[in-house]
Design a protein around this motif. Structure first.
Motif, PDB file in Angstrom:
ATOM      1  N   GLY A 206      10.974 -27.173 -66.567  1.00  0.00           N
ATOM      2  CA  GLY A 206      12.230 -27.205 -65.834  1.00  0.00           C
ATOM      3  C   GLY A 206      13.366 -27.869 -66.574  1.00  0.00           C
ATOM      4  N   LYS A 207      13.128 -28.235 -67.820  1.00  0.00           N
ATOM      5  CA  LYS A 207      14.167 -28.918 -68.597  1.00  0.00           C
ATOM      6  C   LYS A 207      14.317 -28.241 -69.958  1.00  0.00           C
ATOM      7  N   ASP A 228      14.590 -34.663 -72.765  1.00  0.00           N
ATOM      8  CA  ASP A 228      14.783 -33.341 -72.165  1.00  0.00           C
ATOM      9  C   ASP A 228      15.601 -33.510 -70.889  1.00  0.00           C
ATOM     10  N   ALA A 230      17.386 -31.333 -67.288  1.00  0.00           N
ATOM     11  CA  ALA A 230      17.664 -30.150 -66.474  1.00  0.00           C
ATOM     12  C   ALA A 230      19.146 -29.804 -66.601  1.00  0.00           C
ATOM     13  N   GLY A 314      16.420 -36.026 -63.316  1.00  0.00           N
ATOM     14  CA  GLY A 314      16.762 -34.805 -64.026  1.00  0.00           C
ATOM     15  C   GLY A 314      16.635 -34.932 -65.530  1.00  0.00           C
TER      16      GLY A 314
END
Length: 322
Positions: A206-207, A228, A230, A314
């Motif tokens: 997701g990143k 990393d 998002a 995130g």
């Protein structure tokens, strides 16, 4: 017979010229050449096969670094011989380059130490820390990738992008312990838009890969951390700023001086214990379309601390295997 004024003047001029000639002869006789070399620089302005105006440059240059040797209490000499060839167009963006370099040492610069060749478009030097710094620019907003080499050995310490206001890039972030023989610690950050050395691992689910944070010293690579993040649809990760600050959580950090990306660790003045190296932190502000994200990584016990890092929602931070 009495000499005329004109004859007196002529004789005086003769004696002056004789004296100047004699001094020049003595100076020439006293000159001793320890080492001498030469190269050719060139410039060309041409039209290439695509009918574009192109500039071709060859720069032959030499830089002498004088480094104090604490073991024998004398200055050591290091001559860096570089040949840099670059090409760029007046009509389109971008530049390419090839660099060849070698380094010599010895009282007469008689000893060849190392040679290297790589893609590069610039070369700079750090006389204080004994570094040769090469940079590779390209085009289209790519972030110039820099490498620092130890002038004594040619060892590649680490690569980095510069987030500094310094007009000439000579080094990444530096931790220097005053009155100590401990080598400097270097911290560099590489972004996903770097022109070289994007040695990322796979990003977390997701990143997307965003930044590498590296720490190393001469002849010993320490750490490589990966950030990393998002990102929103249609966005790419961006590093807005990177700064080095004092870490107020470490006792004595108020004594540290930070100037031109160098932290002088007066909090451990004279220390020879690597685990004492601490008191600063790296602050990285990111954005991927979901608002600014601030990552803070402190240096504790001579390491970038994962456990004490500040990592917002995130964003993820992990260590990569060396």
């Amino acid at each position: 017979m009495k000499k005329t004024n004109q004859e007196v003047v002529v004789n005086r001029v003769k004696w002056i010229l004789l004296g100047v000639t004699s001094l020049a002869a003595v100076a020439f006789a006293a000159e001793h050449i320890f080492f001498q070399t030469a190269g050719t620089s060139a410039f060309g302005y041409v039209k290439d096969i695509n009918n574009l105006r192109q500039v071709n440059k060859v720069l032959q240059n030499y830089e002498l670094l004088v480094i104090y040797n604490q073991q024998n209490s004398k200055d050591d000499l290091y001559l860096v011989d570089t040949n840099l060839k670059t090409k760029y167009s007046l009509d389109v963006d971008g530049i390419t380059g090839k660099l060849k370099m070698n380094t010599r040492t010895g009282d007469n610069l008689q000893t060849l130490l190392w040679e290297k060749a790589e893609d590069a478009t610039e070369v700079n030097y750090d006389h204080e820390f004994g570094l040769v710094t090469t940079g590779l620019s390209q085009c289209c907003g790519a972030n110039t990738g820099y490498r620092i080499y130890d002038v004594k050995s040619g060892y590649l310490i680490l690569s980095f992008n510069s987030f500094s206001d310094n007009p000439v890039v000579q080094h990444p972030f530096v931790l220097d312990v005053p009155n100590s023989q401990m080598p400097q610690r270097y911290i560099g950050i590489i972004g996903a838009d770097s022109t070289r050395d994007q040695d990322f691992g796979a990003p977390d689910a997701g990143k997307v890969k965003t930044a590498l944070v590296k720490m190393g010293i001469v002849n010993k690579f320490y750490q490589r951390l990966q950030i990393d993040m998002a990102v929103a649809s249609g966005y790419a990760p961006s590093i807005l700023s990177v700064t080095m600050e004092k870490d107020s959580n470490v006792t004595g950090s108020d004594k540290i001086e930070i100037s031109r990306d160098v932290a002088t660790l007066w909090n451990i003045d004279g220390s020879t214990e690597p685990n004492a190296v601490e008191g600063v932190q790296i602050k990285i502000i990111l954005n991927g379309g979901l608002g600014d994200k601030t990552v803070i990584i402190p240096v504790l016990k001579d390491r970038l601390s994962l456990d004490q890092a500040t990592v917002p929602e995130g964003v993820s931070l992990k260590a990569l295997a060396i």
